[in-house]
Design a protein around this motif. Sequence first.
Motif, PDB file in Angstrom:
ATOM      1  N   VAL A 203       0.863  -1.184   0.000  1.00  0.00           N
ATOM      2  CA  VAL A 203       0.000   0.000   0.000  1.00  0.00           C
ATOM      3  C   VAL A 203       0.897   1.231   0.000  1.00  0.00           C
ATOM      4  CG1 VAL A 203      -1.717   1.330   1.300  1.00  0.00           C
ATOM      5  CG2 VAL A 203      -1.897  -1.165   1.185  1.00  0.00           C
ATOM      6  N   PHE A 204       0.557   2.196  -0.850  1.00  0.00           N
ATOM      7  CA  PHE A 204       1.336   3.430  -0.950  1.00  0.00           C
ATOM      8  C   PHE A 204       0.578   4.605  -0.348  1.00  0.00           C
ATOM      9  CE2 PHE A 204       3.327   0.838  -4.175  1.00  0.00           C
ATOM     10  CZ  PHE A 204       4.665   1.218  -4.120  1.00  0.00           C
ATOM     11  N   LEU A 205       1.327   5.460   0.345  1.00  0.00           N
ATOM     12  CA  LEU A 205       0.837   6.765   0.771  1.00  0.00           C
ATOM     13  C   LEU A 205       1.680   7.791   0.040  1.00  0.00           C
ATOM     14  CD1 LEU A 205      -0.645   8.835   2.629  1.00  0.00           C
ATOM     15  CD2 LEU A 205       1.222   8.469   4.282  1.00  0.00           C
ATOM     16  N   THR A 206       1.063   8.646  -0.758  1.00  0.00           N
ATOM     17  CA  THR A 206       1.831   9.606  -1.550  1.00  0.00           C
ATOM     18  C   THR A 206       1.476  11.042  -1.189  1.00  0.00           C
ATOM     19  OG1 THR A 206       0.225   9.658  -3.387  1.00  0.00           O
ATOM     20  CG2 THR A 206       1.967   7.988  -3.470  1.00  0.00           C
ATOM     21  N   GLY A 207       2.510  11.890  -1.310  1.00  0.00           N
ATOM     22  CA  GLY A 207       2.344  13.324  -1.085  1.00  0.00           C
ATOM     23  C   GLY A 207       2.832  14.105  -2.281  1.00  0.00           C
ATOM     24  N   SER A 208       2.963  15.405  -2.113  1.00  0.00           N
ATOM     25  CA  SER A 208       3.255  16.277  -3.245  1.00  0.00           C
ATOM     26  C   SER A 208       4.593  15.993  -3.900  1.00  0.00           C
ATOM     27  CB  SER A 208       3.202  17.741  -2.795  1.00  0.00           C
ATOM     28  OG  SER A 208       4.095  17.978  -1.724  1.00  0.00           O
ATOM     29  N   GLY A 209       5.525  15.333  -3.165  1.00  0.00           N
ATOM     30  CA  GLY A 209       6.825  15.049  -3.744  1.00  0.00           C
ATOM     31  C   GLY A 209       6.770  14.186  -4.984  1.00  0.00           C
ATOM     32  N   ILE A 210       5.799  13.283  -5.077  1.00  0.00           N
ATOM     33  CA  ILE A 210       5.738  12.397  -6.238  1.00  0.00           C
ATOM     34  C   ILE A 210       5.271  13.147  -7.484  1.00  0.00           C
ATOM     35  CG2 ILE A 210       3.354  11.567  -5.952  1.00  0.00           C
ATOM     36  CD1 ILE A 210       4.403   8.763  -6.711  1.00  0.00           C
TER      37      ILE A 210
ATOM     38  N   VAL B 190      -3.593   2.986  -3.420  1.00  0.00           N
ATOM     39  CA  VAL B 190      -2.909   4.232  -3.082  1.00  0.00           C
ATOM     40  C   VAL B 190      -3.770   5.067  -2.147  1.00  0.00           C
ATOM     41  CG1 VAL B 190      -1.859   6.342  -3.983  1.00  0.00           C
ATOM     42  CG2 VAL B 190      -1.826   4.260  -5.365  1.00  0.00           C
ATOM     43  N   ILE B 191      -3.117   5.589  -1.126  1.00  0.00           N
ATOM     44  CA  ILE B 191      -3.703   6.634  -0.288  1.00  0.00           C
ATOM     45  C   ILE B 191      -2.929   7.898  -0.656  1.00  0.00           C
ATOM     46  CG2 ILE B 191      -4.148   7.420   2.066  1.00  0.00           C
ATOM     47  CD1 ILE B 191      -3.556   4.433   2.903  1.00  0.00           C
TER      48      ILE B 191
ATOM     49  N   ARG C 145      -8.533   1.218   6.329  1.00  0.00           N
ATOM     50  CA  ARG C 145      -8.649  -0.205   5.993  1.00  0.00           C
ATOM     51  C   ARG C 145      -7.430  -0.682   5.204  1.00  0.00           C
ATOM     52  NH1 ARG C 145     -13.990   1.270   4.606  1.00  0.00           N
ATOM     53  NH2 ARG C 145     -13.527   0.998   2.386  1.00  0.00           N
ATOM     54  N   LEU C 146      -6.978   0.144   4.268  1.00  0.00           N
ATOM     55  CA  LEU C 146      -5.812  -0.231   3.463  1.00  0.00           C
ATOM     56  C   LEU C 146      -4.563  -0.356   4.337  1.00  0.00           C
ATOM     57  CD1 LEU C 146      -6.358   2.025   0.318  1.00  0.00           C
ATOM     58  CD2 LEU C 146      -6.646  -0.457   0.458  1.00  0.00           C
ATOM     59  N   ALA C 147      -4.368   0.606   5.245  1.00  0.00           N
ATOM     60  CA  ALA C 147      -3.196   0.562   6.122  1.00  0.00           C
ATOM     61  C   ALA C 147      -3.206  -0.688   6.991  1.00  0.00           C
ATOM     62  CB  ALA C 147      -3.139   1.820   6.986  1.00  0.00           C
TER      63      ALA C 147
ATOM     64  N   ASP D  83       0.990  -5.447   4.181  1.00  0.00           N
ATOM     65  CA  ASP D  83       2.177  -6.067   4.773  1.00  0.00           C
ATOM     66  C   ASP D  83       3.427  -5.258   4.427  1.00  0.00           C
ATOM     67  OD1 ASP D  83       2.902  -6.938   2.149  1.00  0.00           O
ATOM     68  OD2 ASP D  83       1.872  -8.839   2.449  1.00  0.00           O
ATOM     69  N   LEU D  84       3.298  -4.315   3.484  1.00  0.00           N
ATOM     70  CA  LEU D  84       4.353  -3.351   3.183  1.00  0.00           C
ATOM     71  C   LEU D  84       3.686  -2.005   2.943  1.00  0.00           C
ATOM     72  CD1 LEU D  84       7.273  -2.557   2.547  1.00  0.00           C
ATOM     73  CD2 LEU D  84       6.888  -3.303   0.184  1.00  0.00           C
ATOM     74  N   PHE D  85       4.017  -1.030   3.784  1.00  0.00           N
ATOM     75  CA  PHE D  85       3.401   0.299   3.688  1.00  0.00           C
ATOM     76  C   PHE D  85       4.496   1.276   3.280  1.00  0.00           C
ATOM     77  CE2 PHE D  85       1.946   4.404   5.175  1.00  0.00           C
ATOM     78  CZ  PHE D  85       0.583   4.393   4.885  1.00  0.00           C
ATOM     79  N   VAL D  86       4.311   1.943   2.133  1.00  0.00           N
ATOM     80  CA  VAL D  86       5.358   2.776   1.550  1.00  0.00           C
ATOM     81  C   VAL D  86       4.868   4.223   1.402  1.00  0.00           C
ATOM     82  CG1 VAL D  86       6.979   3.031  -0.363  1.00  0.00           C
ATOM     83  CG2 VAL D  86       6.103   0.753   0.223  1.00  0.00           C
ATOM     84  N   ALA D  87       5.517   5.134   2.093  1.00  0.00           N
ATOM     85  CA  ALA D  87       5.226   6.565   1.956  1.00  0.00           C
ATOM     86  C   ALA D  87       6.187   7.153   0.936  1.00  0.00           C
ATOM     87  CB  ALA D  87       5.372   7.274   3.297  1.00  0.00           C
ATOM     88  N   VAL D  88       5.650   7.934   0.005  1.00  0.00           N
ATOM     89  CA  VAL D  88       6.463   8.495  -1.075  1.00  0.00           C
ATOM     90  C   VAL D  88       6.218   9.994  -1.176  1.00  0.00           C
ATOM     91  CG1 VAL D  88       7.018   8.419  -3.539  1.00  0.00           C
ATOM     92  CG2 VAL D  88       6.250   6.341  -2.369  1.00  0.00           C
TER      93      VAL D  88
END
Length: 259
Positions: free
Chosen positions: A17-24, A92-93, A177-179, A183-188
């Motif tokens: 599961v990905f958490l993305t912010g303005s950097g991407i 994606v979150i 729910r996604l978080a 089993d792998l949580f990736v913030a980008v």
Amino acid sequence: MTAGGRFTPGAAHREIVFLTGSGISARTGLGTFRGPDGLWALEPETEEAMHADLLPGSLPQLWRVWGGMARIARGHGPTPGHRAIARLGAPVITQNIDGLHQAAGSEVVAELHGSALRAVCLELRCTWSAPLSPGEGARAEDHGVPGACPLCGAPTRPDVVLFDEQLPQHALELAMRLAQRADLFVAVGTSGVVFPSAQLAPLAASHGATTVLIDIAPPVGSRTLFDHVIAEDAHEVLPDWERRLHRVGGTSFLDPFLA
């Protein structure tokens, strides 16, 4: 799993599961919001217009800012990072409002801060909503939607979350729910310190997930918050992950066209 000392996902990671912010999305020209070079610092009048209690007087500024951002995003299109996430098939979150994950092909996207590609009615009890065609200007009509709601006559606005407004409940519930199932949580490309997004990595970790931050300039203290911190360009890291997981050697023939 590591490659040259850098963490990479392996076959054991089945729920990424990905958490993305303005950097991407910064490569598109949208830039980031926080920090000395962020939008809030460079254009303080824009930050002032982002407060909900200034509505409806701030609507021209909102249309100008968010409509302009949507236009830039649509004109550039998804980055290699967006496309790699979509090819991985991971949910994606996102804290972003630019719609680039959907444009890249991601199917499950929780938009915590709304969307600059959608208009809604200023009247909270009204259900009107419509996609917009981002343009330039300070009126709703400049972005392909009526300035007055067709259902109730109230002004229309970009469907983005302003300061002092609640995050959309359905998006927040989906994010939680996604978080919890990851089993792998990736913030980008996000600082990971602004609530409620800041609680997602710890929530994932509490359910057994490995947590990773990918940011070319990781915030101070982030190494205490994540299991792994990769201080590299996500547009190089994520396509590499995707190739490794899909066992594709070398570089994709599409990569030169995805910058």
